[in-house]
Design a protein around this motif. Structure first.
Motif, PDB file in Angstrom:
ATOM      1  N   GLU A  16     -10.401  -8.233   4.856  1.00  3.92           N
ATOM      2  CA  GLU A  16     -10.781  -7.209   5.842  1.00  3.92           C
ATOM      3  C   GLU A  16     -12.102  -6.526   5.452  1.00  3.92           C
ATOM      4  O   GLU A  16     -12.618  -5.701   6.205  1.00  3.92           O
ATOM      5  CB  GLU A  16      -9.682  -6.152   5.984  1.00  3.92           C
ATOM      6  CG  GLU A  16      -8.451  -6.661   6.708  1.00  3.92           C
ATOM      7  CD  GLU A  16      -7.311  -5.655   6.728  1.00  3.92           C
ATOM      8  OE1 GLU A  16      -7.554  -4.457   6.548  1.00  3.92           O
ATOM      9  OE2 GLU A  16      -6.155  -6.085   6.907  1.00  3.92           O
ATOM     10  N   CYS A  65     -10.929  -2.630  10.151  1.00  2.00           N
ATOM     11  CA  CYS A  65     -10.132  -1.646   9.434  1.00  2.00           C
ATOM     12  C   CYS A  65     -11.101  -0.610   8.862  1.00  2.00           C
ATOM     13  O   CYS A  65     -11.954  -0.969   8.041  1.00  2.00           O
ATOM     14  CB  CYS A  65      -9.347  -2.316   8.304  1.00  2.00           C
ATOM     15  SG  CYS A  65      -8.729  -1.101   7.108  1.00  2.00           S
ATOM     16  N   PRO A  66     -10.969   0.654   9.255  1.00  5.06           N
ATOM     17  CA  PRO A  66     -11.932   1.656   8.779  1.00  5.06           C
ATOM     18  C   PRO A  66     -11.933   1.801   7.252  1.00  5.06           C
ATOM     19  O   PRO A  66     -12.959   2.161   6.674  1.00  5.06           O
ATOM     20  CB  PRO A  66     -11.447   2.962   9.428  1.00  5.06           C
ATOM     21  CG  PRO A  66     -10.497   2.562  10.502  1.00  5.06           C
ATOM     22  CD  PRO A  66      -9.959   1.212  10.168  1.00  5.06           C
ATOM     23  N   ILE A  67     -10.827   1.468   6.621  1.00  8.48           N
ATOM     24  CA  ILE A  67     -10.747   1.638   5.163  1.00  8.48           C
ATOM     25  C   ILE A  67     -11.529   0.517   4.468  1.00  8.48           C
ATOM     26  O   ILE A  67     -12.355   0.779   3.599  1.00  8.48           O
ATOM     27  CB  ILE A  67      -9.269   1.678   4.700  1.00  8.48           C
ATOM     28  CG1 ILE A  67      -8.606   2.983   5.154  1.00  8.48           C
ATOM     29  CG2 ILE A  67      -9.140   1.593   3.179  1.00  8.48           C
ATOM     30  CD1 ILE A  67      -7.992   2.968   6.488  1.00  8.48           C
ATOM     31  N   HIS A  68     -11.292  -0.704   4.866  1.00  2.88           N
ATOM     32  CA  HIS A  68     -11.986  -1.831   4.232  1.00  2.88           C
ATOM     33  C   HIS A  68     -13.449  -1.931   4.676  1.00  2.88           C
ATOM     34  O   HIS A  68     -14.321  -2.287   3.886  1.00  2.88           O
ATOM     35  CB  HIS A  68     -11.261  -3.145   4.545  1.00  2.88           C
ATOM     36  CG  HIS A  68      -9.941  -3.284   3.855  1.00  2.88           C
ATOM     37  ND1 HIS A  68      -8.796  -2.708   4.332  1.00  2.88           N
ATOM     38  CD2 HIS A  68      -9.603  -3.911   2.696  1.00  2.88           C
ATOM     39  CE1 HIS A  68      -7.793  -2.985   3.502  1.00  2.88           C
ATOM     40  NE2 HIS A  68      -8.252  -3.710   2.508  1.00  2.88           N
ATOM     41  N   CYS A  79      -5.587   4.480   2.944  1.00  2.00           N
ATOM     42  CA  CYS A  79      -5.152   4.436   4.348  1.00  2.00           C
ATOM     43  C   CYS A  79      -4.154   5.580   4.557  1.00  2.00           C
ATOM     44  O   CYS A  79      -3.034   5.522   4.037  1.00  2.00           O
ATOM     45  CB  CYS A  79      -4.493   3.096   4.659  1.00  2.00           C
ATOM     46  SG  CYS A  79      -3.796   3.062   6.323  1.00  2.00           S
ATOM     47  N   ASN A 137      -1.894  -7.550  12.479  1.00  2.00           N
ATOM     48  CA  ASN A 137      -2.203  -6.122  12.700  1.00  2.00           C
ATOM     49  C   ASN A 137      -2.596  -5.892  14.156  1.00  2.00           C
ATOM     50  O   ASN A 137      -3.734  -5.542  14.481  1.00  2.00           O
ATOM     51  CB  ASN A 137      -3.376  -5.669  11.815  1.00  2.00           C
ATOM     52  CG  ASN A 137      -3.117  -5.815  10.332  1.00  2.00           C
ATOM     53  OD1 ASN A 137      -2.510  -6.788   9.899  1.00  2.00           O
ATOM     54  ND2 ASN A 137      -3.582  -4.872   9.543  1.00  2.00           N
ATOM     55  N   TYR A 147       0.823  -1.224   0.000  1.00  2.00           N
ATOM     56  CA  TYR A 147       0.000   0.000   0.000  1.00  2.00           C
ATOM     57  C   TYR A 147       0.855   1.270   0.000  1.00  2.00           C
ATOM     58  O   TYR A 147       0.307   2.370  -0.005  1.00  2.00           O
ATOM     59  CB  TYR A 147      -0.876   0.067   1.258  1.00  2.00           C
ATOM     60  CG  TYR A 147      -1.913  -1.013   1.445  1.00  2.00           C
ATOM     61  CD1 TYR A 147      -2.445  -1.721   0.375  1.00  2.00           C
ATOM     62  CD2 TYR A 147      -2.412  -1.293   2.720  1.00  2.00           C
ATOM     63  CE1 TYR A 147      -3.417  -2.692   0.576  1.00  2.00           C
ATOM     64  CE2 TYR A 147      -3.390  -2.246   2.928  1.00  2.00           C
ATOM     65  CZ  TYR A 147      -3.881  -2.953   1.851  1.00  2.00           C
ATOM     66  OH  TYR A 147      -4.854  -3.900   2.068  1.00  2.00           O
ATOM     67  N   MET A 151      -0.612   4.634   5.692  1.00  2.00           N
ATOM     68  CA  MET A 151       0.238   3.958   4.705  1.00  2.00           C
ATOM     69  C   MET A 151       0.838   4.954   3.704  1.00  2.00           C
ATOM     70  O   MET A 151       1.731   4.604   2.943  1.00  2.00           O
ATOM     71  CB  MET A 151      -0.572   2.904   3.958  1.00  2.00           C
ATOM     72  CG  MET A 151      -0.745   1.623   4.743  1.00  2.00           C
ATOM     73  SD  MET A 151       0.813   0.693   4.774  1.00  2.00           S
ATOM     74  CE  MET A 151       0.297  -0.793   5.618  1.00  2.00           C
ATOM     75  N   VAL A 191       3.540   0.324   8.503  1.00  2.00           N
ATOM     76  CA  VAL A 191       3.005   0.946   9.720  1.00  2.00           C
ATOM     77  C   VAL A 191       3.611   0.270  10.955  1.00  2.00           C
ATOM     78  O   VAL A 191       4.295  -0.746  10.850  1.00  2.00           O
ATOM     79  CB  VAL A 191       1.454   0.911   9.740  1.00  2.00           C
ATOM     80  CG1 VAL A 191       0.890   1.839   8.670  1.00  2.00           C
ATOM     81  CG2 VAL A 191       0.925  -0.507   9.560  1.00  2.00           C
ATOM     82  N   CYS A 217      -1.746   1.986  12.789  1.00  2.00           N
ATOM     83  CA  CYS A 217      -2.839   1.239  12.155  1.00  2.00           C
ATOM     84  C   CYS A 217      -4.067   1.390  13.049  1.00  2.00           C
ATOM     85  O   CYS A 217      -4.051   0.957  14.208  1.00  2.00           O
ATOM     86  CB  CYS A 217      -2.465  -0.236  12.017  1.00  2.00           C
ATOM     87  SG  CYS A 217      -3.871  -1.303  11.590  1.00  2.00           S
ATOM     88  N   ALA A 218      -5.113   1.994  12.493  1.00  2.00           N
ATOM     89  CA  ALA A 218      -6.325   2.257  13.275  1.00  2.00           C
ATOM     90  C   ALA A 218      -6.918   0.955  13.829  1.00  2.00           C
ATOM     91  O   ALA A 218      -7.415   0.925  14.955  1.00  2.00           O
ATOM     92  CB  ALA A 218      -7.344   2.975  12.393  1.00  2.00           C
ATOM     93  N   MET A 219      -6.819  -0.119  13.052  1.00  2.00           N
ATOM     94  CA  MET A 219      -7.375  -1.394  13.533  1.00  2.00           C
ATOM     95  C   MET A 219      -6.543  -1.947  14.692  1.00  2.00           C
ATOM     96  O   MET A 219      -7.102  -2.417  15.695  1.00  2.00           O
ATOM     97  CB  MET A 219      -7.434  -2.419  12.410  1.00  2.00           C
ATOM     98  CG  MET A 219      -7.696  -3.818  12.913  1.00  2.00           C
ATOM     99  SD  MET A 219      -8.442  -4.900  11.746  1.00  2.00           S
ATOM    100  CE  MET A 219      -7.234  -5.026  10.498  1.00  2.00           C
TER     101      MET A 219
HETATM  102 FE1  SF4 Z   1      -4.495  -0.707   9.396  1.00  2.00          FE
HETATM  103 FE2  SF4 Z   1      -6.455  -0.731   7.586  1.00  2.00          FE
HETATM  104 FE3  SF4 Z   1      -4.415   0.936   7.269  1.00  2.00          FE
HETATM  105 FE4  SF4 Z   1      -4.053  -1.726   6.955  1.00  2.00          FE
HETATM  106  S1  SF4 Z   1      -5.320  -0.382   5.689  1.00  2.00           S
HETATM  107  S2  SF4 Z   1      -2.741  -0.289   8.088  1.00  2.00           S
HETATM  108  S3  SF4 Z   1      -5.487  -2.509   8.492  1.00  2.00           S
HETATM  109  S4  SF4 Z   1      -5.921   0.961   8.966  1.00  2.00           S
END
Ligand code: SF4
Ligand code: 13P
Length: 304
Positions: free
Chosen positions: A202, A174-177, A262, A115, A27, A265, A62, A87-89
């Motif tokens: 995710e 994961c807020p993105i997925h 993300c 993660n 990413y 990333m 990350v 990483c938010a998750m």
């Molecule tokens: Fe974390 Fe989601 Fe970013 Fe991967 S994409 S680093 S799981 S927040």
């Protein structure tokens, strides 16, 4: 030579001088991926970190990824060029919360997604990544229930697609997925009826049910390269489009949602890597008392 190329060649010079290796997640920004010794998914990067004979690992990813490298290679200097790339998750559960949960489920085997923080890994029995999660849960003694952390979507995927039905989970994501909806996917599929749909585990279960294939980031690259298909809808962070296009220049990749970005990333740039190589900072070092407990879960995963 343009500015990007100049910075990349300075990075290559400094890597050699420091006997360092540059690892980048799929990413990362294109210019960072292009200068790396290895780009990959979380599993490939962990394996590479565990085997390298470099003195220094520059981890473009990350924080939890750099921590995993530090757990595996305590004698090496692991550098995360941007200290607050998190990483938010991974931040959705801490060691105290997991240890409380374990008291409620004393017989459960704790499977932690890679993660997670090192402290959470230290409370876990085994780790997994998106590439090996089904193999990991299927390897666990069937007489013990499984508790997965932190990703509820990965856990639901494991429950639906592995042999194990006795899986419960922490309510992280994961807020993105997790933001990708079934409606969005149906719309893109309607616009591109000739495309195969590949999703990352995710994503939510409704999205995964629409997928032709469910893959880790590197799994997506391998699948696209080997497939006869020419067109793919991709449901993951859009940084993956760069290695996909590089691996398959004659194929077309459509993001399921171009806003799946993300921010963490994207924090690392070429100048950050140069600064990191010059100063050997910021270092990520997992304290020994945590590392000794966390390594068991990581090594159990790698041994599968
Ligand atoms: Fe974390 Fe989601 Fe970013 Fe991967 S994409 S680093 S799981 S927040
Ligand atoms: P993989 O590259 O292991 O599939 O993981 C995706 C991810 O979210 C990393 O943060």
């Amino acid at each position: 030579m343009n500015q990007v190329k100049k910075l990349q060649s300075e990075i290559r010079r400094l890597l050699k001088k420091r006997n360092a290796i540059l690892l980048a997640h799929n990413y990362q920004r294109p210019e960072v991926q292009d200068v790396a010794d290895l780009c990959g998914d979380s599993l490939e990067l962990s394996i590479k970190a565990s085997k390298t004979d470099a003195d220094v690992i520059i981890f473009c990813g990350v924080h939890f990824m750099a921590e995993t490298a530090s757990i595996l290679c305590p004698d090496k200097k692991v550098i995360l060029p941007v200290k607050n790339a998190g990483c938010a998750m991974a931040d959705m559960i801490n060691a105290k919360q997991l240890s409380e949960k374990k008291k409620e489920m004393p017989s459960a085997v704790v499977v932690s997604y890679v993660n997670t923080t090192a402290e959470v890994k230290a409370e876990s029995d085994i780790c997994c990544t998106s590439a090996n999660v089904l193999r990991v849960v299927d390897s666990i003694d069937p007489s013990q229930p499984i508790f997965m952390t932190p990703d509820r979507n990965l856990a639901r995927y494991a429950k639906e697609y592995s042999k194990r039905k006795d899986i419960s989970w922490w309510d992280g994501y994961c807020p993105i997925h997790d933001s990708l909806t079934v409606e969005q996917v149906k719309k893109v599929k309607e616009e591109h009826p000739d495309a195969l749909f590949i999703a990352h585990p995710e994503c939510r279960m409704g999205v995964l049910r629409l997928a032709d294939e469910i893959k880790s980031t590197s799994g997506m690259i391998r699948y696209a390269r080997e497939s006869k298909h020419k067109k793919f809808i991709i449901a993951t962070e859009i940084g993956i489009l760069h290695p996909l296009k590089k691996a398959c220049p004659d194929k077309e990749f459509i993001p399921a949602d171009p806003d799946m970005i993300c921010p963490d990333m994207k924090k690392t740039g070429l100048l950050d890597i140069i600064r990191a190589l010059e100063t050997l900072e910021p270092e990520v070092r997992v304290p020994d008392h945590i590392r000794k407990r966390a390594i068991t879960a990581v090594e159990r995963m790698l041994s599968l």
